[in-house]
Design a protein around this motif. Structure first.
Motif, PDB file in Angstrom:
ATOM      1  N   SER A   5       0.830  -1.203   0.000  1.00  7.38           N
ATOM      2  CA  SER A   5       0.000   0.000   0.000  1.00  7.38           C
ATOM      3  C   SER A   5       0.865   1.254   0.000  1.00  7.38           C
ATOM      4  N   ILE A   6       2.130   1.146   0.456  1.00 10.33           N
ATOM      5  CA  ILE A   6       3.005   2.322   0.463  1.00 10.33           C
ATOM      6  C   ILE A   6       3.720   2.383  -0.882  1.00 10.33           C
ATOM      7  N   LYS A   7       3.536   3.501  -1.580  1.00 16.42           N
ATOM      8  CA  LYS A   7       4.094   3.622  -2.926  1.00 16.42           C
ATOM      9  C   LYS A   7       5.516   4.191  -2.873  1.00 16.42           C
ATOM     10  N   SER A   8       6.308   3.838  -3.862  1.00 15.09           N
ATOM     11  CA  SER A   8       7.690   4.335  -3.923  1.00 15.09           C
ATOM     12  C   SER A   8       7.760   5.669  -4.675  1.00 15.09           C
ATOM     13  N   TYR A   9       6.607   6.223  -5.009  1.00 14.89           N
ATOM     14  CA  TYR A   9       6.563   7.473  -5.764  1.00 14.89           C
ATOM     15  C   TYR A   9       5.383   8.299  -5.275  1.00 14.89           C
ATOM     16  N   VAL A  10       5.448   9.582  -5.599  1.00 18.58           N
ATOM     17  CA  VAL A  10       4.301  10.453  -5.342  1.00 18.58           C
ATOM     18  C   VAL A  10       3.909  11.000  -6.698  1.00 18.58           C
ATOM     19  N   LYS A  11       2.644  10.934  -7.014  1.00 19.55           N
ATOM     20  CA  LYS A  11       2.184  11.474  -8.301  1.00 19.55           C
ATOM     21  C   LYS A  11       2.272  12.990  -8.226  1.00 19.55           C
ATOM     22  N   VAL A  81       6.050   5.743 -13.907  1.00 22.59           N
ATOM     23  CA  VAL A  81       4.711   6.181 -13.485  1.00 22.59           C
ATOM     24  C   VAL A  81       4.434   7.633 -13.868  1.00 22.59           C
ATOM     25  N   HIS A  82       5.483   8.378 -14.199  1.00 22.26           N
ATOM     26  CA  HIS A  82       5.386   9.812 -14.354  1.00 22.26           C
ATOM     27  C   HIS A  82       5.225  10.137 -15.834  1.00 22.26           C
ATOM     28  N   ARG A  83       4.076  10.714 -16.228  1.00 22.74           N
ATOM     29  CA  ARG A  83       3.796  10.864 -17.664  1.00 22.74           C
ATOM     30  C   ARG A  83       4.629  11.911 -18.410  1.00 22.74           C
ATOM     31  N   PRO A  84       5.013  13.048 -17.767  1.00 22.67           N
ATOM     32  CA  PRO A  84       5.832  14.006 -18.542  1.00 22.67           C
ATOM     33  C   PRO A  84       7.106  13.370 -19.087  1.00 22.67           C
ATOM     34  N   GLY A  85       7.782  12.563 -18.275  1.00 26.32           N
ATOM     35  CA  GLY A  85       9.001  11.875 -18.731  1.00 26.32           C
ATOM     36  C   GLY A  85       8.679  10.976 -19.917  1.00 26.32           C
ATOM     37  N   ILE A 109       5.610  -2.633  -9.366  1.00 23.56           N
ATOM     38  CA  ILE A 109       5.301  -3.780  -8.493  1.00 23.56           C
ATOM     39  C   ILE A 109       4.144  -4.589  -9.090  1.00 23.56           C
ATOM     40  N   ASP A 110       3.103  -3.880  -9.523  1.00 24.73           N
ATOM     41  CA  ASP A 110       1.967  -4.583 -10.163  1.00 24.73           C
ATOM     42  C   ASP A 110       2.428  -5.267 -11.451  1.00 24.73           C
ATOM     43  N   ILE A 111       3.300  -4.572 -12.179  1.00 25.32           N
ATOM     44  CA  ILE A 111       3.750  -5.126 -13.468  1.00 25.32           C
ATOM     45  C   ILE A 111       4.520  -6.428 -13.239  1.00 25.32           C
ATOM     46  N   LEU A 112       5.409  -6.409 -12.235  1.00 21.77           N
ATOM     47  CA  LEU A 112       6.163  -7.638 -11.935  1.00 21.77           C
ATOM     48  C   LEU A 112       5.230  -8.734 -11.445  1.00 21.77           C
ATOM     49  N   GLU A 113       4.282  -8.334 -10.600  1.00 24.21           N
ATOM     50  CA  GLU A 113       3.388  -9.364 -10.043  1.00 24.21           C
ATOM     51  C   GLU A 113       2.477  -9.976 -11.092  1.00 24.21           C
ATOM     52  N   PRO A 129      16.983   4.763  -8.353  1.00 24.86           N
ATOM     53  CA  PRO A 129      15.642   4.770  -7.749  1.00 24.86           C
ATOM     54  C   PRO A 129      15.564   5.946  -6.771  1.00 24.86           C
ATOM     55  N   ASP A 130      14.384   6.536  -6.641  1.00 22.91           N
ATOM     56  CA  ASP A 130      14.243   7.687  -5.726  1.00 22.91           C
ATOM     57  C   ASP A 130      14.836   7.314  -4.368  1.00 22.91           C
ATOM     58  N   PRO A 131      15.765   8.134  -3.839  1.00 16.79           N
ATOM     59  CA  PRO A 131      16.500   7.713  -2.640  1.00 16.79           C
ATOM     60  C   PRO A 131      15.713   7.789  -1.330  1.00 16.79           C
ATOM     61  N   TRP A 132      14.678   8.610  -1.304  1.00 22.03           N
ATOM     62  CA  TRP A 132      13.923   8.792  -0.056  1.00 22.03           C
ATOM     63  C   TRP A 132      14.896   8.836   1.131  1.00 22.03           C
ATOM     64  N   PRO A 133      15.704   9.897   1.221  1.00 26.13           N
ATOM     65  CA  PRO A 133      16.801   9.909   2.189  1.00 26.13           C
ATOM     66  C   PRO A 133      16.390  10.009   3.655  1.00 26.13           C
ATOM     67  N   LYS A 134      15.203  10.616   3.929  1.00 25.38           N
ATOM     68  CA  LYS A 134      14.834  10.753   5.344  1.00 25.38           C
ATOM     69  C   LYS A 134      14.429   9.396   5.909  1.00 25.38           C
ATOM     70  N   LYS A 135      14.833   9.148   7.139  1.00 23.94           N
ATOM     71  CA  LYS A 135      14.575   7.846   7.759  1.00 23.94           C
ATOM     72  C   LYS A 135      13.074   7.493   7.748  1.00 23.94           C
ATOM     73  N   LYS A 136      12.236   8.514   8.044  1.00 18.10           N
ATOM     74  CA  LYS A 136      10.785   8.243   8.100  1.00 18.10           C
ATOM     75  C   LYS A 136      10.230   7.846   6.720  1.00 18.10           C
ATOM     76  N   HIS A 137      11.001   8.106   5.651  1.00 20.58           N
ATOM     77  CA  HIS A 137      10.542   7.748   4.305  1.00 20.58           C
ATOM     78  C   HIS A 137      11.193   6.482   3.748  1.00 20.58           C
ATOM     79  N   HIS A 138      12.081   5.873   4.522  1.00 19.92           N
ATOM     80  CA  HIS A 138      12.777   4.692   3.980  1.00 19.92           C
ATOM     81  C   HIS A 138      11.790   3.606   3.543  1.00 19.92           C
ATOM     82  N   LYS A 139      10.636   3.576   4.210  1.00 21.40           N
ATOM     83  CA  LYS A 139       9.648   2.542   3.854  1.00 21.40           C
ATOM     84  C   LYS A 139       9.127   2.712   2.428  1.00 21.40           C
ATOM     85  N   ARG A 140       9.355   3.890   1.856  1.00 20.37           N
ATOM     86  CA  ARG A 140       8.904   4.131   0.478  1.00 20.37           C
ATOM     87  C   ARG A 140       9.900   3.624  -0.563  1.00 20.37           C
ATOM     88  N   ARG A 141      11.069   3.259  -0.142  1.00 20.74           N
ATOM     89  CA  ARG A 141      12.086   2.877  -1.127  1.00 20.74           C
ATOM     90  C   ARG A 141      11.624   1.692  -1.976  1.00 20.74           C
TER      91      ARG A 141
END
Ligand SMILES: C[S@@+](CC[C@H](N)C(=O)[O-])C[C@H]1O[C@@H](n2cnc3c(N)ncnc32)[C@H](O)[C@@H]1O
Length: 224
Positions: A5-11, A81-85, A109-113, A129-141
């Motif tokens: 449920s926790i995404k590795s990106y923010v739209k 996931v990001h359409r401009p790119g 993740i869905d694609i692999l599954e 991959p987005d580094p999500w450097p703050k500790k509270k965000h590591h779960k998003r990696r």
């Protein structure tokens, strides 16, 4: 496997430029593959049988483009996931008339599954991959034990997983995952980084990091 449920990106789509929007309107039908939760027939989407490289989180696809140009013998599945790119990537594919890149605009993740058949991939790239450097965000990696479990089933027996990051803490985390995982092995040996592959393109993202004096850590992994 339970869907994360926790995404590795923010739209953070913002507005598409005119050029990105017209690329999506005009070229998606040629190079895009719509997500659906069923296994893909990779041979039929590329119209030929060839080694498949899954490039995860391609951004604007600079690295995918260069690789696909140099290796016309391979098929490239670019995930973002990001359409401009993707608008930028579509314009580039069309202008170079490349016929060995297809794109999926969805969470990998869905694609692999759901979409990638087991043992179908020759290589997987995860570059910066987005580094999500703050500790509270590591779960998003993106890279964690769940994606390792998925990738080990998707690589073919001689397949390779290439990862690069310029975040030391993320690199240490990836190293720990490799140390705990008996099925994907670090081909540079325990606790070692791989030399930078000569073929890996320096993207704008990497270039920015290098200008900030960030060190880059590469991993090359295979199945045990
Ligand atoms: C830091 S950028 C790196 C882009 C490119 N690989 C490079 O080296 O320049 C990471 C990219 O991964 C994408 N991404 C993050 N999580 C993803 C996911 N679960 N599925 C697909 N793309 C994802 C982001 O949208 C972003 O464009």
């Amino acid at each position: 496997m339970a869907r994360r449920s926790i995404k590795s990106y923010v739209k953070r789509e913002g507005r598409l430029t005119k050029s990105q929007s017209s690329a999506l309107d005009n070229y998606w039908v040629k190079y895009g593959v719509n997500y659906s939760p069923t296994a893909l027939n990779l041979e039929s989407i590329f119209g030929r049988r060839a080694p498949i490289i899954l490039d995860i989180g391609v951004g604007a696809g600079e690295s995918t483009i260069n690789h696909a140009l140099i290796h016309p013998e391979n098929n490239y599945l670019a995930i973002e996931v990001h359409r401009p790119g993707l608008g930028r990537l579509l314009n580039k594919i069309e202008s170079l008339s490349l016929n060995n890149i297809k794109i999926i605009n969805h969470d990998v993740i869905d694609i692999l599954e759901k979409q990638i058949p087991n043992r179908s991939l020759n290589q997987i790239f995860i570059f910066f991959p987005d580094p999500w450097p703050k500790k509270k965000h590591h779960k998003r990696r993106l890279i964690n034990s769940d994606i390792f479990m998925l990738m080990k089933d998707k690589l073919n027996l001689h397949g390779r997983l290439h990862i690069a990051t310029d975040c030391l803490n993320y690199a240490e985390h990836i190293n720990e995952l490799l140390n705990c995982n008996l099925e994907i092995i670090n081909l540079a040996g325990k606790d070692n980084f791989s030399p930078r592959p000569v073929w890996r393109t320096e993207t704008r993202y990497e270039h920015r990091g290098i200008k900030l004096s960030n060190k880059v850590y590469d991993f090359c992994c295979g199945l045990s």
